[in-house]
Design a protein around this motif. Structure first.
Motif, mmCIF file in Angstrom:
data_model
loop_
_atom_site.group_PDB
_atom_site.id
_atom_site.type_symbol
_atom_site.label_atom_id
_atom_site.label_comp_id
_atom_site.label_asym_id
_atom_site.label_seq_id
_atom_site.Cartn_x
_atom_site.Cartn_y
_atom_site.Cartn_z
ATOM 1 N N LEU A 1 74.644 -62.823 -60.750
ATOM 2 C CA LEU A 1 75.650 -61.799 -61.018
ATOM 3 C C LEU A 1 76.534 -62.232 -62.183
ATOM 4 N N LYS A 2 76.800 -63.334 -62.148
ATOM 5 C CA LYS A 2 77.805 -64.106 -63.127
ATOM 6 C C LYS A 2 77.058 -63.901 -64.316
ATOM 7 N N LYS A 3 75.655 -64.376 -64.543
ATOM 8 C CA LYS A 3 75.063 -64.424 -65.686
ATOM 9 C C LYS A 3 75.050 -63.108 -66.376
ATOM 10 N N GLU A 4 74.652 -62.154 -65.491
ATOM 11 C CA GLU A 4 74.295 -60.637 -65.946
ATOM 12 C C GLU A 4 75.485 -59.819 -66.390
ATOM 13 N N LYS A 5 76.710 -60.036 -65.518
ATOM 14 C CA LYS A 5 77.793 -58.825 -65.631
ATOM 15 C C LYS A 5 78.997 -59.640 -65.888
ATOM 16 N N ILE A 6 79.157 -61.015 -65.813
ATOM 17 C CA ILE A 6 80.343 -61.573 -66.051
ATOM 18 C C ILE A 6 80.555 -62.401 -67.407
ATOM 19 N N ASN A 7 79.702 -63.531 -67.270
ATOM 20 C CA ASN A 7 79.816 -64.318 -68.556
ATOM 21 C C ASN A 7 79.355 -63.627 -69.914
ATOM 22 N N SER A 8 80.230 -64.096 -70.972
ATOM 23 C CA SER A 8 80.099 -63.414 -72.286
ATOM 24 C C SER A 8 80.017 -61.934 -72.229
ATOM 25 N N ILE A 9 80.767 -61.213 -71.362
ATOM 26 C CA ILE A 9 80.918 -59.893 -71.413
ATOM 27 C C ILE A 9 82.266 -59.402 -71.565
ATOM 28 N N TRP A 10 82.588 -58.475 -72.124
ATOM 29 C CA TRP A 10 84.154 -58.138 -72.300
ATOM 30 C C TRP A 10 84.235 -56.726 -71.560
ATOM 31 N N GLU B 1 89.368 -52.332 -63.978
ATOM 32 C CA GLU B 1 88.719 -50.968 -63.448
ATOM 33 C C GLU B 1 87.021 -51.054 -64.028
ATOM 34 N N ASP B 2 87.015 -51.152 -65.205
ATOM 35 C CA ASP B 2 85.675 -51.343 -66.040
ATOM 36 C C ASP B 2 85.152 -52.626 -65.569
ATOM 37 N N PHE B 3 85.955 -53.862 -65.406
ATOM 38 C CA PHE B 3 85.245 -54.909 -64.658
ATOM 39 C C PHE B 3 84.681 -54.809 -63.235
ATOM 40 N N LYS B 4 85.507 -54.199 -62.398
ATOM 41 C CA LYS B 4 84.788 -53.685 -61.088
ATOM 42 C C LYS B 4 83.750 -52.971 -61.320
ATOM 43 N N GLN B 5 83.413 -52.112 -61.884
ATOM 44 C CA GLN B 5 82.535 -50.880 -62.241
ATOM 45 C C GLN B 5 81.261 -51.861 -62.483
ATOM 46 N N GLY B 6 81.284 -52.776 -63.485
ATOM 47 C CA GLY B 6 80.320 -53.578 -64.023
ATOM 48 C C GLY B 6 79.821 -54.381 -62.851
ATOM 49 N N ILE B 7 80.656 -54.870 -61.808
ATOM 50 C CA ILE B 7 80.086 -55.506 -60.671
ATOM 51 C C ILE B 7 79.360 -55.003 -59.824
ATOM 52 N N MET B 8 79.813 -53.574 -59.555
ATOM 53 C CA MET B 8 79.241 -52.737 -58.479
ATOM 54 C C MET B 8 78.074 -52.272 -59.190
ATOM 55 N N ASP B 9 77.878 -51.868 -60.341
ATOM 56 C CA ASP B 9 76.732 -51.465 -61.197
ATOM 57 C C ASP B 9 75.460 -52.714 -60.800
ATOM 58 N N PHE B 10 75.779 -53.904 -60.556
ATOM 59 C CA PHE B 10 75.064 -54.928 -60.236
ATOM 60 C C PHE B 10 74.347 -54.671 -59.123
ATOM 61 N N PHE B 11 75.165 -54.347 -58.049
ATOM 62 C CA PHE B 11 74.479 -54.141 -56.751
ATOM 63 C C PHE B 11 74.032 -52.827 -56.406
ATOM 64 N N ASN B 12 74.718 -51.804 -57.101
ATOM 65 C CA ASN B 12 74.234 -50.459 -56.830
ATOM 66 C C ASN B 12 72.523 -50.281 -57.893
ATOM 67 N N HIS B 13 72.469 -51.092 -58.797
ATOM 68 C CA HIS B 13 71.194 -50.908 -59.685
ATOM 69 C C HIS B 13 70.650 -52.331 -59.337
ATOM 70 N N SER B 14 70.201 -52.906 -58.269
ATOM 71 C CA SER B 14 69.804 -54.356 -58.104
ATOM 72 C C SER B 14 68.516 -54.051 -58.458
ATOM 73 N N TYR B 15 67.638 -53.156 -58.340
ATOM 74 C CA TYR B 15 66.321 -53.026 -58.619
ATOM 75 C C TYR B 15 66.019 -53.424 -60.080
ATOM 76 N N LEU B 16 66.935 -53.587 -60.731
ATOM 77 C CA LEU B 16 66.702 -53.910 -62.402
ATOM 78 C C LEU B 16 66.652 -55.291 -62.349
ATOM 79 N N TRP B 17 67.094 -56.054 -61.399
ATOM 80 C CA TRP B 17 66.853 -57.544 -61.322
ATOM 81 C C TRP B 17 65.901 -58.049 -60.208
ATOM 82 N N ALA B 18 65.107 -56.923 -59.967
ATOM 83 C CA ALA B 18 64.224 -57.257 -58.856
ATOM 84 C C ALA B 18 63.438 -58.681 -58.916
#
Length: 337
Positions: A290-299, A304-321
């Motif tokens: 999660l930190k690698k894909e949605k937190i580190n080095s991402i502005w 609220e945008d940050f929160k949405q980015g975190i939620m996108d990770f879980f809502n679209h977890s198939y992208l990291w299957a």
């Protein structure tokens, strides 16, 4: 340095060079042909952009082993001023403690063997010995390896004995660090990546330390509210939740809930690395991804945008299957000294 080829060999090498696509082999053939043509080692070195020592070495290898072995890529190259025993001693020494600079290694070599090495040559030497310059890994200083081994053995026995009516979950909630585990901080963090040499890849950062609290388990999300949701998903199943020793997992509320739900049991991770044993909890690997894909080095401009980015990770977890499949396994690493 002079090499004289017979006409047949000279013609063979010229034809071979004309068809050669490997740069190193092309240069090695050119060295022999140039020396055969009467050029000095210094002239050949200047023409091909090599140093004199390389020309002499190529010529010596060719004269000793012949053209076929000379052009193979597996012949042993020049290793410098050190014997193999000295190289092995350096490998042992650098493996035994942390050297934070090549200069320190050079000093040890000079002190031990009386051989002076320039720092840049020590870097090449260390690479040839299998070392790479990279970050250290921080692990708990008081890790009980036996407690971890006992926990893994108990877990393996549990998995071997459980039937299809038993479901096992790994849980994790509030973790032990500002940006660790399930407390992603609303800020950017440096991350490794491929960046042009001499260039910087800059990512803006935020001020403050606002965080988004997430509670989770590998199969869903954690504590009483989560466990009740899991029960609704797996009605009639026996539940086993594997948790660390955070205070809320041992709270009065949890104990009362467990008494009211006797089919639900808790298996606690060992207290060998403070209350937490992240090396024994696969969901920690989910937080890392999660930190690698949605937190580190991402502005993110706003929280609220940050929160949405975190939620996108879980809502679209198939992208990291594929990554999740390789990360979230039951292979555990024991930490201990």
């Amino acid at each position: 340095m002079q090499i004289t080829l017979d006409p047949e060999t000279r013609d063979y090498l010229r034809k071979l060079r004309k068809k050669e696509r490997d740069k190193k082999r092309y240069i090695k053939i050119s060295v022999i042909l140039a020396l055969d043509a009467g050029h000095s080692a210094q002239e050949v070195a200047a023409i091909l952009g090599l140093d004199d020592a390389t020309i002499y070495r190529y010529a010596a290898v060719y004269q000793n082993v012949g053209i076929e072995d000379y052009l193979k890529q597996n012949w042993v190259p020049y290793v410098g001023k050190l014997t193999e025993e000295q190289r092995e001693a350096i490998r042992t020494e650098v493996s035994s403690r942390l050297y934070i600079s090549a200069r320190a290694v050079a000093a040890w070599i000079e002190c031990t063997f009386g051989i002076h090495y320039h720092e840049k040559h020590v870097v090449k030497l260390l690479h040839s010995l299998g070392f790479r310059y990279k970050k250290t890994q921080v692990v708990p200083g008081k890790a009980d390896a036996q407690a971890q081994e006992a926990h893994i053995a108990a877990f393996e026995q549990l998995m071997a004995e459980k039937n299809e009516n038993t479901v096992v979950f790994f849980n994790d909630g509030a973790c032990n660090g500002a940006c660790n585990g399930a407390h992603p901080q609303f800020n950017t963090n440096p991350e490794y990546g491929w960046i042009l040499q001499g260039e910087a890849f800059e990512v803006p950062s935020q001020t403050g330390c606002q965080r988004l609290n997430i509670t989770g388990a590998v199969n869903a999300q954690s504590t009483v509210a989560l466990w009740e949701k899991i029960e609704a998903i797996y009605p009639g199943k026996r539940m086993i939740h594997i948790c660390d020793n955070a205070a809320y997992y041992r709270s009065k509320l949890i104990k009362e809930w467990l008494r009211a739900h006797p089919h639900v049991k808790v298996m606690y991770l060992p207290r060998c690395t403070r209350p937490y044993s992240p090396n024994l909890n696969p969901i920690e690997r989910v937080w890392k991804l999660l930190k690698k894909e949605k937190i580190n080095s991402i502005w993110y401009e706003c929280f609220e945008d940050f929160k949405q980015g975190i939620m996108d990770f879980f809502n679209h977890s198939y992208l990291w299957a594929m990554e999740l499949k390789s990360l979230v396994t039951l292979r555990f690493r024991i930490i201990g000294y």
